[in-house]
Design an enzyme around this catalytic site. Structure first.
Site, PDB file in Angstrom:
ATOM      1  N   HIS A   1     -36.032   4.206  10.793  1.00 20.00           N
ATOM      2  CA  HIS A   1     -37.260   4.314  10.014  1.00 20.00           C
ATOM      3  C   HIS A   1     -37.981   2.975   9.958  1.00 20.00           C
ATOM      4  O   HIS A   1     -39.205   2.922   9.819  1.00 20.00           O
ATOM      5  CB  HIS A   1     -36.965   4.757   8.569  1.00 20.00           C
ATOM      6  CG  HIS A   1     -36.459   6.155   8.447  1.00 20.00           C
ATOM      7  ND1 HIS A   1     -35.137   6.482   8.607  1.00 20.00           N
ATOM      8  CD2 HIS A   1     -37.107   7.323   8.180  1.00 20.00           C
ATOM      9  CE1 HIS A   1     -34.978   7.786   8.436  1.00 20.00           C
ATOM     10  NE2 HIS A   1     -36.156   8.322   8.177  1.00 20.00           N
TER      11      HIS A   1
ATOM     12  N   ASP B   1     -37.377  13.199  16.188  1.00 21.84           N
ATOM     13  CA  ASP B   1     -37.403  12.655  14.846  1.00 21.84           C
ATOM     14  C   ASP B   1     -38.853  12.253  14.555  1.00 21.84           C
ATOM     15  O   ASP B   1     -39.700  12.241  15.462  1.00 21.84           O
ATOM     16  CB  ASP B   1     -36.458  11.454  14.745  1.00 21.84           C
ATOM     17  CG  ASP B   1     -35.866  11.293  13.346  1.00 21.84           C
ATOM     18  OD1 ASP B   1     -36.425  11.870  12.397  1.00 21.84           O
ATOM     19  OD2 ASP B   1     -34.860  10.570  13.209  1.00 21.84           O
TER      20      ASP B   1
END
Length: 483
Positions: free
Chosen positions: A184, A256
């Protein structure tokens, strides 16, 4: 360059969007009607069950074949129960329990709940082999550190979810468990050989494929032996050569979130990442959580432009949309073979608890909960012993700022229970626990991923393998403090 409506519809057919709010904004429904594949629901979309059912009904009404996805892993990562914590133990606890039949029952119950709410794609299970104690993003989301154990529970989880006609999505290919960075925030590197990857990281994905997993999610990680400098999400060698050709996966490859730094920084932006992922072999593109109509349209426009200028073959987009369409059709045509078992999670969580040493259940302790940040994947979800104990005094402290003398005075002659997540990684926590244990009977309750560290002098070390609502109750029962 003009936009062909048919080409725009194809481009939209590869996108999983998102929106904020308890109701769908008009643009989110309109894009579905135009052909967008679907949306992902996050905690900010969810208040209670009836509201979620009404929300998904409004999305499905846009057209047939809409995918509505969610990250409902159980354990620490929950969207449906983000306000109170999940009633199910997560993967680490299920792996520690060691009963694949229970894993299947937990996942089929999660699947039945999702199906009843109109959600047909669960971005779970996490099947990474967590070999790094300090992994900041996987940890208790993993079934364990042994590839065979993880593979066994992976198959059970896939079968459980899909028995409720909710598509499973095994993640994060080709394996995020050995990373010490969070994709992230940056692009992690797993610097292992192709042989090591095959022996350690791939067995759970092979098990997922053999169990019939309808989708697999790519990881924004770099494996230099295969991907060079690129993330796996943008690597044809990973998505096409390895996953499709070598492992024989024929389902949907889901990315993702493309907004994550591990993808967006490399690509030069989310829309550019959408094009690179499709070109590499991805079919369904998760755009992200913090997006809007403009970002969603920019991704569709980038795909259209890439097809028109020859950077992205039209046939590749058509192939992706065909797979996504088949997946949506499967969710409405399969036989629902499994049923919901409410309450199953609590005894499962209790069975997973591991105790080292001896805890005195007769003495009422002072409970000291060590504050810690949640991972981005989990978000802010309540955790700890809070609602589960019978009036025992509890305080919350930041380990590095704790007043040792004040804690000792407050405890008096009482034993101390220190509760934390990934205690070995919290600044100041080791020193604090060791100091408390030098003057008091201390029990440590580890609700994260345990390392090899054990505090000197502590009477007991209890591992719950997660911090869900179910894990918290299990810890309270183990300590003899349950309300």
């Amino acid at each position: 360059m003009s936009t062909d409506p048919g080409l725009r519809r194809l481009a939209l057919g590869t996108l999983l969007g998102a929106f904020r709010g308890e109701q769908a904004p008009a643009w989110a429904v309109d894009l579905l009607a135009e052909g967008m594949a679907g949306h992902v629901l996050f905690g900010y979309n969810i208040v209670e069950r009836e509201q979620v059912a009404a929300l998904t009904k409004s999305l499905h009404a846009a057209r047939d074949g809409v995918l509505i996805a969610i990250d409902e892993e159980g354990g620490d990562v929950t969207r449906l129960a983000h306000r109170a914590g999940s009633p199910y133990p997560g993967n680490a606890a299920l792996g520690a329990l060691g009963d694949p039949a229970v894993t299947r029952r937990v996942y089929r119950t999660i699947g039945a709940e999702l199906e009843a709410l109109g959600i047909n794609l669960n971005l779970a299970p996490t099947v990474d082999v967590n070999t790094a104690d300090d992994n900041p993003i996987i940890g208790t989301r993993s079934f364990g550190a042994d590839p065979i154990v993880v593979a066994t529970h992976t198959a059970a989880a896939v079968l459980g979810l899909q028995g409720a006609c909710v598509a499973a999505c095994a993640k994060h290919f080709p394996g995020h468990g050995a990373t010490l960075a969070d994709s992230h925030r940056e692009l992690p590197t797993v610097d292992i050989t192709a042989a090591e990857l095959r022996s350690r990281e791939l067995p759970p994905f092979i098990a997922a494929i053999e169990a019939g997993a309808k989708s697999i999610m790519s990881a924004h990680i770099r494996v230099p032996a295969l991907t060079g400098d690129a993330p796996a999400t943008f690597s044809p060698r990973v998505l096409d050569d390895l996953l499709r050709r070598e492992l024989g996966f024929t389902g949907v490859v889901v990315t993702d979130a493309l907004e994550m730094v591990g993808a967006a920084k490399y690509a030069g932006g989310i829309p550019q990442g959408a094009v690179l992922a499709l070109a590499a072999g991805a079919d369904l593109l998760c755009i992200g959580a913090d997006i809007d109509e403009a970002v969603t349209n920019a991704c569709a426009d980038a795909i259209v432009t890439a097809v028109q200028d020859g950077r992205l073959p039209l046939a590749r987009v058509e192939e992706a949309v065909a797979r996504v369409t088949d997946l949506a059709a499967w969710t409405t045509s399969g036989d629902r073979t499994d049923r919901e078992e409410p309450g199953l999670g609590y005894p499962a969580a209790l069975g997973a608890v591991r105790i080292e040493g001896s805890h005195d259940r007769a003495a009422a302790p002072l409970i000291v909960q060590l504050e810690s940040e949640s991972s981005i994947a989990a978000g802010r979800v309540p955790w700890g012993l809070g609602p589960h104990v019978n009036g025992t005094e509890q305080i919350r402290v930041v380990a590095a700022q704790a007043d040792l003398a004040a804690l000792r005075t407050r405890a008096g002659s009482r034993p101390i229970v220190v509760v934390g997540r990934n205690v070995h990684r919290l600044p100041g926590a080791r020193t604090l626990v060791d100091a408390l244990a030098s003057t008091h009977a201390v029990t440590v309750v580890e609700m994260g991923w345990p390392s090899s560290w054990r505090p000197a002098g502590a009477r007991a070390f209890i591992t719950t393998w997660g911090a869900s609502h179910a894990n918290g109750r299990a810890a309270a029962e183990t300590l003899g403090l349950a309300a």
